[in-house]
Design a protein around this motif. Structure first.
Motif, PDB file in Angstrom:
ATOM      1  N   ALA A  39       0.814  -1.211   0.000  1.00  0.00           N
ATOM      2  CA  ALA A  39       0.000   0.000   0.000  1.00  0.00           C
ATOM      3  C   ALA A  39       0.844   1.256   0.000  1.00  0.00           C
ATOM      4  O   ALA A  39       0.383   2.323  -0.412  1.00  0.00           O
ATOM      5  CB  ALA A  39      -0.939   0.005   1.197  1.00  0.00           C
ATOM      6  N   GLU A  40       2.104   1.153   0.470  1.00  0.00           N
ATOM      7  CA  GLU A  40       2.982   2.315   0.529  1.00  0.00           C
ATOM      8  C   GLU A  40       4.042   2.272  -0.565  1.00  0.00           C
ATOM      9  O   GLU A  40       5.038   2.969  -0.482  1.00  0.00           O
ATOM     10  CB  GLU A  40       3.636   2.402   1.907  1.00  0.00           C
ATOM     11  N   THR A  41       3.841   1.440  -1.572  1.00  0.00           N
ATOM     12  CA  THR A  41       4.773   1.338  -2.689  1.00  0.00           C
ATOM     13  C   THR A  41       4.148   1.936  -3.943  1.00  0.00           C
ATOM     14  O   THR A  41       2.972   1.690  -4.232  1.00  0.00           O
ATOM     15  CB  THR A  41       5.149  -0.131  -2.963  1.00  0.00           C
ATOM     16  N   ILE A  42       4.922   2.730  -4.670  1.00  0.00           N
ATOM     17  CA  ILE A  42       4.481   3.260  -5.959  1.00  0.00           C
ATOM     18  C   ILE A  42       5.322   2.599  -7.043  1.00  0.00           C
ATOM     19  O   ILE A  42       6.547   2.737  -7.057  1.00  0.00           O
ATOM     20  CB  ILE A  42       4.643   4.792  -6.025  1.00  0.00           C
ATOM     21  N   SER A  43       4.662   1.874  -7.917  1.00  0.00           N
ATOM     22  CA  SER A  43       5.351   1.233  -9.036  1.00  0.00           C
ATOM     23  C   SER A  43       5.308   2.181 -10.236  1.00  0.00           C
ATOM     24  O   SER A  43       4.227   2.479 -10.755  1.00  0.00           O
ATOM     25  CB  SER A  43       4.681  -0.095  -9.391  1.00  0.00           C
ATOM     26  N   ILE A  44       6.479   2.651 -10.624  1.00  0.00           N
ATOM     27  CA  ILE A  44       6.595   3.563 -11.765  1.00  0.00           C
ATOM     28  C   ILE A  44       7.047   2.774 -12.985  1.00  0.00           C
ATOM     29  O   ILE A  44       8.046   2.050 -12.944  1.00  0.00           O
ATOM     30  CB  ILE A  44       7.613   4.681 -11.483  1.00  0.00           C
ATOM     31  N   VAL A  45       6.324   2.903 -14.070  1.00  0.00           N
ATOM     32  CA  VAL A  45       6.730   2.334 -15.356  1.00  0.00           C
ATOM     33  C   VAL A  45       6.858   3.495 -16.325  1.00  0.00           C
ATOM     34  O   VAL A  45       5.903   4.247 -16.536  1.00  0.00           O
ATOM     35  CB  VAL A  45       5.711   1.302 -15.874  1.00  0.00           C
ATOM     36  N   GLY A  46       8.040   3.667 -16.887  1.00  0.00           N
ATOM     37  CA  GLY A  46       8.256   4.834 -17.721  1.00  0.00           C
ATOM     38  C   GLY A  46       9.168   4.586 -18.899  1.00  0.00           C
ATOM     39  O   GLY A  46       9.789   3.526 -19.020  1.00  0.00           O
ATOM     40  N   PHE A  47       9.234   5.582 -19.767  1.00  0.00           N
ATOM     41  CA  PHE A  47      10.211   5.523 -20.851  1.00  0.00           C
ATOM     42  C   PHE A  47      11.577   5.897 -20.290  1.00  0.00           C
ATOM     43  O   PHE A  47      11.696   6.448 -19.192  1.00  0.00           O
ATOM     44  CB  PHE A  47       9.782   6.389 -22.031  1.00  0.00           C
ATOM     45  N   ALA A  48      12.630   5.578 -21.022  1.00  0.00           N
ATOM     46  CA  ALA A  48      13.968   5.574 -20.441  1.00  0.00           C
ATOM     47  C   ALA A  48      14.487   6.947 -20.059  1.00  0.00           C
ATOM     48  O   ALA A  48      15.193   7.092 -19.054  1.00  0.00           O
ATOM     49  CB  ALA A  48      14.942   4.914 -21.429  1.00  0.00           C
ATOM     50  N   VAL A  49      14.135   7.970 -20.815  1.00  0.00           N
ATOM     51  CA  VAL A  49      14.796   9.268 -20.702  1.00  0.00           C
ATOM     52  C   VAL A  49      14.635   9.959 -19.337  1.00  0.00           C
ATOM     53  O   VAL A  49      15.593  10.536 -18.832  1.00  0.00           O
ATOM     54  CB  VAL A  49      14.341  10.194 -21.848  1.00  0.00           C
ATOM     55  N   PRO A  50      13.458   9.942 -18.683  1.00  0.00           N
ATOM     56  CA  PRO A  50      13.304  10.712 -17.443  1.00  0.00           C
ATOM     57  C   PRO A  50      13.689   9.966 -16.170  1.00  0.00           C
ATOM     58  O   PRO A  50      13.358  10.424 -15.073  1.00  0.00           O
ATOM     59  CB  PRO A  50      11.816  11.044 -17.429  1.00  0.00           C
ATOM     60  N   GLU A  51      14.397   8.864 -16.279  1.00  0.00           N
ATOM     61  CA  GLU A  51      14.712   8.082 -15.082  1.00  0.00           C
ATOM     62  C   GLU A  51      15.439   8.911 -14.027  1.00  0.00           C
ATOM     63  O   GLU A  51      15.090   8.879 -12.840  1.00  0.00           O
ATOM     64  CB  GLU A  51      15.554   6.856 -15.450  1.00  0.00           C
ATOM     65  N   ALA A  52      16.447   9.669 -14.440  1.00  0.00           N
ATOM     66  CA  ALA A  52      17.219  10.463 -13.474  1.00  0.00           C
ATOM     67  C   ALA A  52      16.342  11.514 -12.809  1.00  0.00           C
ATOM     68  O   ALA A  52      16.415  11.725 -11.589  1.00  0.00           O
ATOM     69  CB  ALA A  52      18.407  11.126 -14.166  1.00  0.00           C
ATOM     70  N   ALA A  53      15.492  12.176 -13.586  1.00  0.00           N
ATOM     71  CA  ALA A  53      14.601  13.188 -13.017  1.00  0.00           C
ATOM     72  C   ALA A  53      13.642  12.564 -12.016  1.00  0.00           C
ATOM     73  O   ALA A  53      13.422  13.100 -10.917  1.00  0.00           O
ATOM     74  CB  ALA A  53      13.829  13.888 -14.133  1.00  0.00           C
TER      75      ALA A  53
END
Length: 349
Positions: A39-53
């Motif tokens: 419940a306290e975990t956020i699973s982020i799925v994204g494209f490669a470029v904004p990983e550092a941000a």
């Protein structure tokens, strides 16, 4: 040459992406999650470029009351592939994709609300523009779009079959001809010549940068922020902001069954604090009034990191919106861009 069926590979893609996911958290011993943590975990799925941000924003978020104790599980890769993986079952609470059509795929699957883009930001969470990355000293003297299609100029751009970044690049190439008074026939001819000079079609914007840094090509078609981030990582290359380019608007949304802190996360991403972190890693904030301090290391001019563009095209105003773009340019059978790639003898595999 053929265009592979993306739906047919979704299951194998899902397996590959699940294995590449990892957990990021500031608490020690956070290498895995239990049912109690979910419940306290956020699973982020994204494209490669904004990983550092996103990593920087997550660290800031965890310092807030809403983010205290929140863990992050992340998966990054080519935008289209990531979207298809979520549709096939990859766990996600928040998605951050290069193009909005990768979110609308999840709307069609019933995973994201239909009104995901109804807010003031219209679903956009990060912005950039298309630039030309060049070798030190710009030995090929690349200044304009016309220079890209000269004989002997080798271009690296990601593959639009998997990468959202590639789609922005291709639209910019087409649109600059139309903006200069050219006909659709002339714009199509330019795109054909452009892809005839392409020597590498990596699967993502990040992979394209890696290929260019490794010595492939004379010109890298890139997000402005990708060029800035490379410089911040001591892998810098010069880049040229053309007089006419395309505004890149990346989409973000939470899923219908997202974990409890996910909405607070999205709100933080859109806040001045979140947009400041985007700016500091090279993205143009989604609002002009965001105060990020005025200096961005790694930019061509750190004290003026995001100079105005003489002619800034947008998908909505200059291409009729993504529904029209998807059919005209990126249809798997008859899309203008896909046909140009295959006509140049390149593969969309």
């Amino acid at each position: 040459m053929h265009i592979r069926s993306r739906a047919a590979t979704a299951a194998s893609l899902l397996g590959a992406l699940v294995s590449s996911s990892f957990l990021s958290a500031c608490a020690p011993g956070s290498g895995s999650t239990s049912d109690a943590d979910t419940a306290e975990t956020i699973s982020i799925v994204g494209f490669a470029v904004p990983e550092a941000a996103n990593k920087n924003i997550a660290a800031e978020f965890q310092e807030t009351d809403e983010g205290e104790g929140v863990r992050f599980q992340t998966s990054y890769g080519p935008s289209g592939d990531q979207s298809r993986a979520v549709a096939a079952g990859l766990e996600a609470d928040y998605v951050h994709f290069s193009v909005p059509t990768d979110v609308t795929r999840l709307v069609d699957e019933g995973l994201v609300a239909e009104d995901w883009d109804a807010g003031a930001n219209q679903g956009v969470v990060s912005r950039s523009v298309v630039v030309f990355g060049v070798r030190d000293g710009n030995p090929k003297n690349i200044r304009t779009w016309a220079d890209l299609v000269k004989p002997g100029v080798e271009i690296v751009t990601p593959n639009p079959a998997s990468s959202g970044a590639a789609r922005w690049n291709a639209l910019a190439a087409y649109g600059q001809v139309m903006s200069d008074g050219g006909t659709e026939e002339e714009a199509t001819d330019y795109v054909d010549k452009f892809f005839e000079n392409v020597v590498s079609l990596p699967s993502s914007g990040r992979d394209a940068t890696t290929a260019f840094l490794g010595g492939t090509g004379d010109v890298l078609m890139a997000y402005e922020n990708e060029a800035i981030l490379a410089a911040q990582n001591d892998e810098g290359f010069e880049y040229v902001l053309p007089d006419t380019t395309l505004l890149i608007e990346n989409a973000g949304a939470i899923l219908e069954d997202a974990s409890e802190p996910s909405q607070a996360w999205l709100d933080f991403v859109l806040s001045d604090e979140g947009q400041t972190q985007f700016a500091l890693t090279g993205f143009r904030p989604i609002r002009d009034d965001v105060d990020f301090g005025g200096t961005v290391e790694g930019a061509a001019d750190p004290s003026n990191p995001f100079p105005p563009v003489e002619t800034l095209l947008t998908v909505d105003e200059d291409f009729g919106g993504w529904d029209e773009v998807s059919t005209k340019f990126f249809d798997e059978e008859n899309g203008l861009i896909f046909q140009a790639i295959l006509g140049a003898g390149l593969s969309l595999e």
